[in-house]
Design an enzyme around this catalytic site. Structure first.
Site, PDB file in Angstrom:
ATOM      1  CG  ASN A   1      -2.601 -28.210 108.343  1.00 20.54           C
ATOM      2  OD1 ASN A   1      -2.558 -29.311 108.896  1.00 20.54           O
ATOM      3  ND2 ASN A   1      -1.729 -27.844 107.422  1.00 20.54           N
TER       4      ASN A   1
ATOM      5  CG  ASP B   1      -0.075 -34.172  61.911  1.00 20.38           C
ATOM      6  OD1 ASP B   1      -0.364 -33.033  61.569  1.00 20.38           O
ATOM      7  OD2 ASP B   1       1.074 -34.576  62.125  1.00 20.38           O
TER       8      ASP B   1
ATOM      9  CG  ASN C   1       2.643 -31.797 110.234  1.00 19.41           C
ATOM     10  OD1 ASN C   1       1.909 -31.493 109.312  1.00 19.41           O
ATOM     11  ND2 ASN C   1       3.952 -31.648 110.185  1.00 19.41           N
TER      12      ASN C   1
ATOM     13  CG  ASP D   1       4.669 -29.388  61.565  1.00 21.49           C
ATOM     14  OD1 ASP D   1       4.161 -28.558  60.799  1.00 21.49           O
ATOM     15  OD2 ASP D   1       4.539 -30.612  61.425  1.00 21.49           O
TER      16      ASP D   1
ATOM     17  CG  ASP E   1      -0.145 -32.150 106.653  1.00 23.26           C
ATOM     18  OD1 ASP E   1      -1.317 -32.576 106.660  1.00 23.26           O
ATOM     19  OD2 ASP E   1       0.175 -31.007 106.972  1.00 23.26           O
TER      20      ASP E   1
ATOM     21  CD  GLU F   1      -3.273 -29.851 113.891  1.00 28.72           C
ATOM     22  OE1 GLU F   1      -3.624 -30.628 112.968  1.00 28.72           O
ATOM     23  OE2 GLU F   1      -2.095 -29.554 114.120  1.00 28.72           O
TER      24      GLU F   1
HETATM   25  P1  ATP Z   1      -0.773 -35.108  57.830  1.00 31.67           P
HETATM   26  O1  ATP Z   1      -0.485 -33.633  57.776  1.00 31.67           O
HETATM   27  O2  ATP Z   1      -2.076 -35.414  58.435  1.00 31.67           O
HETATM   28  O3  ATP Z   1       0.345 -35.940  58.356  1.00 31.67           O
HETATM   29  P2  ATP Z   1       0.002 -35.734  55.198  1.00 31.67           P
HETATM   30  O4  ATP Z   1       1.000 -36.756  55.543  1.00 31.67           O
HETATM   31  O5  ATP Z   1      -0.826 -35.982  53.996  1.00 31.67           O
HETATM   32  O6  ATP Z   1      -1.020 -35.524  56.324  1.00 31.67           O
HETATM   33  P3  ATP Z   1       2.079 -34.013  54.427  1.00 31.67           P
HETATM   34  O7  ATP Z   1       3.087 -34.986  54.861  1.00 31.67           O
HETATM   35  O8  ATP Z   1       2.329 -32.551  54.664  1.00 31.67           O
HETATM   36  O9  ATP Z   1       0.694 -34.322  55.079  1.00 31.67           O
HETATM   37  O10 ATP Z   1       1.794 -34.253  52.893  1.00 31.67           O
HETATM   38  C1  ATP Z   1       0.980 -33.388  52.155  1.00 31.67           C
HETATM   39  C2  ATP Z   1       0.828 -33.898  50.758  1.00 31.67           C
HETATM   40  O11 ATP Z   1       2.103 -33.979  50.142  1.00 31.67           O
HETATM   41  C3  ATP Z   1       0.235 -35.291  50.674  1.00 31.67           C
HETATM   42  O12 ATP Z   1      -1.156 -35.264  50.637  1.00 31.67           O
HETATM   43  C4  ATP Z   1       0.825 -35.799  49.368  1.00 31.67           C
HETATM   44  O13 ATP Z   1       0.054 -35.369  48.293  1.00 31.67           O
HETATM   45  C5  ATP Z   1       2.166 -35.121  49.310  1.00 31.67           C
HETATM   46  N1  ATP Z   1       3.211 -36.006  49.794  1.00 31.67           N
HETATM   47  C6  ATP Z   1       3.293 -36.610  50.979  1.00 31.67           C
HETATM   48  N2  ATP Z   1       4.408 -37.340  51.085  1.00 31.67           N
HETATM   49  C7  ATP Z   1       5.076 -37.186  49.921  1.00 31.67           C
HETATM   50  C8  ATP Z   1       6.316 -37.669  49.404  1.00 31.67           C
HETATM   51  N3  ATP Z   1       7.103 -38.455  50.108  1.00 31.67           N
HETATM   52  N4  ATP Z   1       6.673 -37.309  48.176  1.00 31.67           N
HETATM   53  C9  ATP Z   1       5.897 -36.493  47.449  1.00 31.67           C
HETATM   54  N5  ATP Z   1       4.734 -35.993  47.869  1.00 31.67           N
HETATM   55  C10 ATP Z   1       4.309 -36.336  49.089  1.00 31.67           C
END
Ligand code: ATP
Length: 964
Positions: free
Chosen positions: A765, A346, A793, A703, A797, A768
């Protein structure tokens, strides 16, 4: 909705009074709270918590049967070979030398004790890891919201649930905001169930109790508040767990391979021993003596402890990883880490600090720097000049779940700092009586709150004017969040700070509701058909849309995170709140631009990955250009790739690719942006099809499939959901990319150490065995006595080899490619060493034996015994590393080995020179010259290996300079 399989029906839980035979789901929420003596707004008091945790115990499913230390010790002592050996010793003792028999039994018991100690340590290490893997819950206690280990929950606790949480106990719901729970683990029903808080009049099965949430089930959407009605073994899950048999810990692939290998070797050793036994009888040795020799040899040479050694190395390795903030949830992961050759990470929080700060705002007609308002300027004064910005800040403060609290810690004795996986951040250090500033929630949303406050727009004030009536929580597929609010009636005048919004309210006359939306700007723009410019609606034509898109692309290209903001006027509050109904025909307000600096340590960790043959990839939900910028800054996407026109692939691009095209892409592309959880899964599978061993990070509820599919699923400890952690093999307690790299290094070291252990024990071993098997063919008696075999041993060991398993690792461990998964343990010189060094040792011992025996020297067996013991010490010293010379390794880097070598030397000198022991071990005191000769001879295999290492090093150097 009915459940497919019905678990046993609930019995009335302890929360129920005898008078009322109704279950919690049949009562209304207030009655349940009353029965449990708790308050939804403040939670339990510290006294009640203490009382209940005393009476009910911890909220955990009691692990049925961990092996007790005594059982473990008994198992060691009653291993088949050990029992046969002790029997043989007793029989031979009765027939002849009682002292020898007692010594054999003593050595065997001592050996078993060493084995027991190791196993016990490993068991404890694993149990400690399992305890740490307990999730944290958010509870309301003593009037404040705080994180708490799920084990410490008691009945009556008020818990806050949100998407991604694993329900920590059985609960009656008090509040449900689109709460949806997957109860598959309990009822078998795979579709998530919608939850609400209405009481149910009749007696219904588990799957239909829509106002309850059960321990172990998963919140897949929405959020809620609930009161705990049953904990631990009193929960529905507890009832099932009680009925279940113990869960067998599964062996890791390496353990399985070694177990199979151990069996093959055992057969081979037993065959050799049988030959030795027959030859001895043919030579006219006595049957009891030959039997004892044969069994001693079998005990010494059969590598029955191999799988156990792996457990120990893995468990202790996992403990070391924990010190580096990597919590191993599944032991085989430690082993797989050594083979990882792709890390998919990420961006937010892992490669960056997740310390978001708003830097500027882009409105359709203006760009406003955040810093243009000085901290401490009169609240609300600046915003009066920027009515459009005021509306944008109103939107992001309303469409926001973060909170900033200032609280004086109570005396409940609950110290959040005790919890490792702490979702709440606070400024440290603080004295207990001082108010603590507690930032609760998502860093992006916190940054928005802070920005709005700086301009004088305060969330608590807004909430009273625009009460939230419904919401569509953020999810990583939609990449946006929407909240629905009532519009304040125009009869009441806004307070001074909001007065700037008065013209907007006039424009909204006739609307009873408003929806505020924030999210990924590129997608948001496509759902907007108007923009709000200088106090009025303007149609969002293509030109304006392109201009806004271009502005945000430019900003994203500089590594800045761009969040779009919009609203939707609503004539009436809709009855059904869905993305389809709310997130269309939006009015675009502008963007909030936030920075999230890259982590300092990520850059060097990425360099380390490269030299270690590991490919780092970024897979993010963020904008492609922001992702590319960070990837470039950290060295993940390299300049040369840019000049070749390489770019970030977006989720939409990925969706268009066929499986074959994707397989091709994953070898070239380093940055994936705006991906969905499904894209993540596709990328992992494609990489695996190409033969890669993949570590993949994740934090969200969706995820889990990708984390499970990856060879090493890595969840975030701070920002990750319970579901992600549950699916992962490893949890990063600090959410840091560098920690993954440190863990892969540790994984390699552990694998190296296991290999060295195998190499060292089997080489000794085999030497031996060669000597003892060939001696009778040369007409000699057996060169080693049973007791001497067992002694060697024990030293080799039992003491020396164990110290090898805590080697700190070669310096070059991250300068070579990873292990191939499933690579033979005999690869990379292990088999060769066992073969030729073992043979060399055997021949050396035979030569010494023959030379002294043929000259009629009475102490010829002592020569063999002493040389073998010393040579094992010499071998352990050189086998510390595959490549580095013994003389180049700091002797202090493995203190355990130093101690082991000194202990072994002392013990060996004792059996050679202490008179009482001489008679037990049948040794003759060696003269200085003889001792010197034994010591010199014992170093022959040492020098052979050192020469081999020099050749390997010079070849590597040659290859490297040839490659340059
Ligand atoms: P990563 O996947 O590397 O953690 P990230 O945090 O940007 O990155 P997501 O959390 O999936 O990934 O967010 C994707 C997009 O959603 C962000 O780029 C942003 O535009 C939007 N986003 C993130 N957090 C919020 C939130 N709390 N409310 C509304 N939109 C959000």
């Amino acid at each position: 909705m009915t459940s497919k399989s019905q678990p046993p029906k609930s019995q009335p839980s302890k929360s129920q009074t005898p008078k009322s035979q109704l279950f919690e789901y049949q009562l209304d929420a207030a009655s349940v709270l009353h029965q449990l003596g708790t308050d939804a707004a403040t939670g339990l008091t510290a006294d009640t918590v203490a009382r209940r945790s005393n009476s009910d115990g911890r909220n955990e499913l009691i692990r049925s049967q961990t092996e007790s230390p005594w059982t473990m010790l008994w198992r060691q002592l009653t291993a088949t070979m050990v029992v046969i050996l002790m029997g043989a010793a007793v029989v031979s003792g009765l027939l002849g030398d009682v002292r020898e028999a007692i010594a054999i039994v003593a050595i065997v018991i001592f050996n078993a004790a060493i084995g027991f100690r190791q196993e016990y340590r490993a068991e404890r290490a694993i149990a400690a890891l399992e305890k740490l893997a307990v999730p944290t819950v958010t509870v309301r206690r003593g009037g404040r919201v705080q994180p708490l280990s799920a084990r410490d929950l008691v009945r009556g606790d008020i818990v806050l649930l949100e998407a991604g949480d694993i329900v920590p106990a059985d609960c009656r719901l008090l509040e449900s905001i689109h709460l949806r729970v997957s109860e598959a683990s309990l009822t078998g029903e795979s579709a998530p169930v919608d939850k609400d808080i209405r009481a149910i009049a009749t007696d219904v099965p588990l799957g239909d109790r829509h106002n309850m949430a059960f321990m172990g089930t998963i919140v897949t959407y929405g959020r809620g508040v609930a009161v705990v009605t049953a904990t631990g073994m009193n929960t529905e899950l507890g009832r099932i767990a009680a009925a279940m048999q113990t869960v067998r810990r599964e062996l890791t692939p390496l353990q399985l391979r070694l177990e199979r290998l151990g069996k093959v070797l055992a057969v081979a050793v037993l065959a050799i021993v049988a030959v030795i036994f027959s030859l001895g009888l043919l030579r006219g040795e006595s049957i009891p003596e030959m039997f004892l020799t044969a069994v001693s040899l079998a005990v010494a040479a059969v590598p029955e402890g191999l799988p156990a050694v792996v457990t120990i190395a893995l468990a202790l390795g996992a403990q070391r990883m924990l010190e580096r903030h990597a919590l191993i949830r599944k032991l085989p992961a430690v082993e797989t880490l050594g083979s990882v050759d792709v890390i998919c990470s990420d961006k937010t929080g892992t490669l960056t600090e997740n310390r978001m700060t708003a830097t500027s705002f882009d409105l359709p007609q203006s760009h406003i720097e955040f810093a243009s308002v000085e901290p401490g300027s009169p609240l609300g004064s600046a915003i009066q000049q920027e009515p459009d910005l005021a509306l944008l800040l109103l939107s992001v403060s309303s469409c926001n779940d973060a909170r900033v609290e200032k609280a004086v810690p109570d005396a409940s004795g609950l110290d959040d700092s005790l919890h490792r996986e702490e979702p709440v951040r606070r400024e440290e250090p603080v004295r207990r009586e001082e108010p603590v500033r507690r930032d609760i929630g998502d860093p992006t949303e916190l940054a928005l709150l802070v920005a709005a406050e700086r301009w004088g727009v305060r969330k608590d004030e807004i909430e009273t004017w625009f009460p939230r009536v419904a919401e569509l929580p953020f999810d990583s597929d939609r990449k946006r969040m929407t909240t629905l609010h009532e519009m304040p009636s125009s009869d009441r005048a806004f307070p001074p700070a909001l007065a700037v919004l008065e013209p907007w309210r006039k424009t909204m006359r006739g609307c009873t509701g408003v929806a505020f939306v924030k999210g990924a700007v590129d997608r948001l723009l496509t759902d907007c058909d108007r923009a709000w410019i200088e106090g009025g609606f303007v149609s969002l034509d293509d030109a304006l849309r392109h201009r806004m898109a271009a502005t945000s692309e430019r900003t994203a290209g500089a590594g800045i995170r761009v969040l779009g903001v919009a609203f939707r006027p609503l004539d009436a509050l809709p009855t059904s709140v869905t993305a389809r109904s709310l997130e269309r025909h939006l009015v675009f307000l502008g963007t909030v631009n936030t920075v999230d600096p890259p982590r300092q340590e990520a850059k060097s960790a990425i360099q380390q990955c490269r030299s270690a043959g590991i490919r780092p990839l970024v897979i993010t939900g963020d904008h492609p250009l922001t992702a590319l910028h960070i990837a470039r800054e950290l060295g993940i996407a390299r300049e040369s790739e840019f000049t070749r026109g390489d770019r970030a692939l977006s989720g939409t691009d990925l969706d268009r690719l066929s499986a074959a095209e994707l397989d091709d892409c994953v070898e070239r592309v380093a940055v994936y942006a705006r991906v969905s959880p499904q894209n993540k899964l596709d990328i992992v599978q494609a990489l695996q099809r190409r033969g890669h061993v993949v570590a993949m990070t994740g934090d969200g509820v969706n995820d889990a499939p990708a984390l499970k599919q990856a060879d090493i699923g890595v969840a975030m400890g701070i920002t990750g959901t319970d579901v992600a952690k549950e699916a992962a093999d490893m949890v990063l307690l600090d959410d840091n990319f560098a920690t993954i790299v440190a863990a892969t290094r540790e994984g390699r070291v552990i694998y190296d150490n296991i290999r060295m252990f195998v190499k060292f024990t089997l080489t000794g071993n085999s030497g031996e065995l060669w000597a003892i098997a060939i001696a009778p063919l040369l007409g000699m008696p057996l060169p080693l006595l049973p007791l001497q075999i067992l002694w060697i041993n024990l030293l080799g060991d039992g003491i020396l080899a164990i110290a090898l398993s805590v080697e700190p690792g070669e310096r070059s461990v991250m300068n070579r490619p990873p292990y191939r998964s499933g690579e033979s343990i005999f690869g990379r010189g292990v088999g060769r060493a066992i073969g030729w060094v073992g043979l060399q040792l055997g021949l050396l011992l035979l030569a010494i034996a023959y030379a002294s025996w043929s000259r009629g020297q009475a102490e010829w067996q002592t020569f063999v015994f002493a040389t073998l013991a010393f040579s094992r010490i010499a071998l352990v010293l050189t086998m510390r590393s595959d490549r580095e010379s013994f003389f180049a390794i700091d002797p202090r880097s493995n203190p355990a080995l130093l101690v082991a070598v000194l202990t072994t030397l002392t013990l060996q000198f004792a059996v050679l020179y202490v008179p009482g022991l001489q008679s037990v071990f049948d040794t003759a005191p060696l003269t200085e010259g003889e001792l010197g000769a034994c010591l010199a001879a014992s170093t022959v295999p040492f020098w052979a290996i050192e020469v081999e290492k020099t050749v390997i090093r010079s070849r590597m150097l040659h290859n490297r300079s040839g490659g340059e």
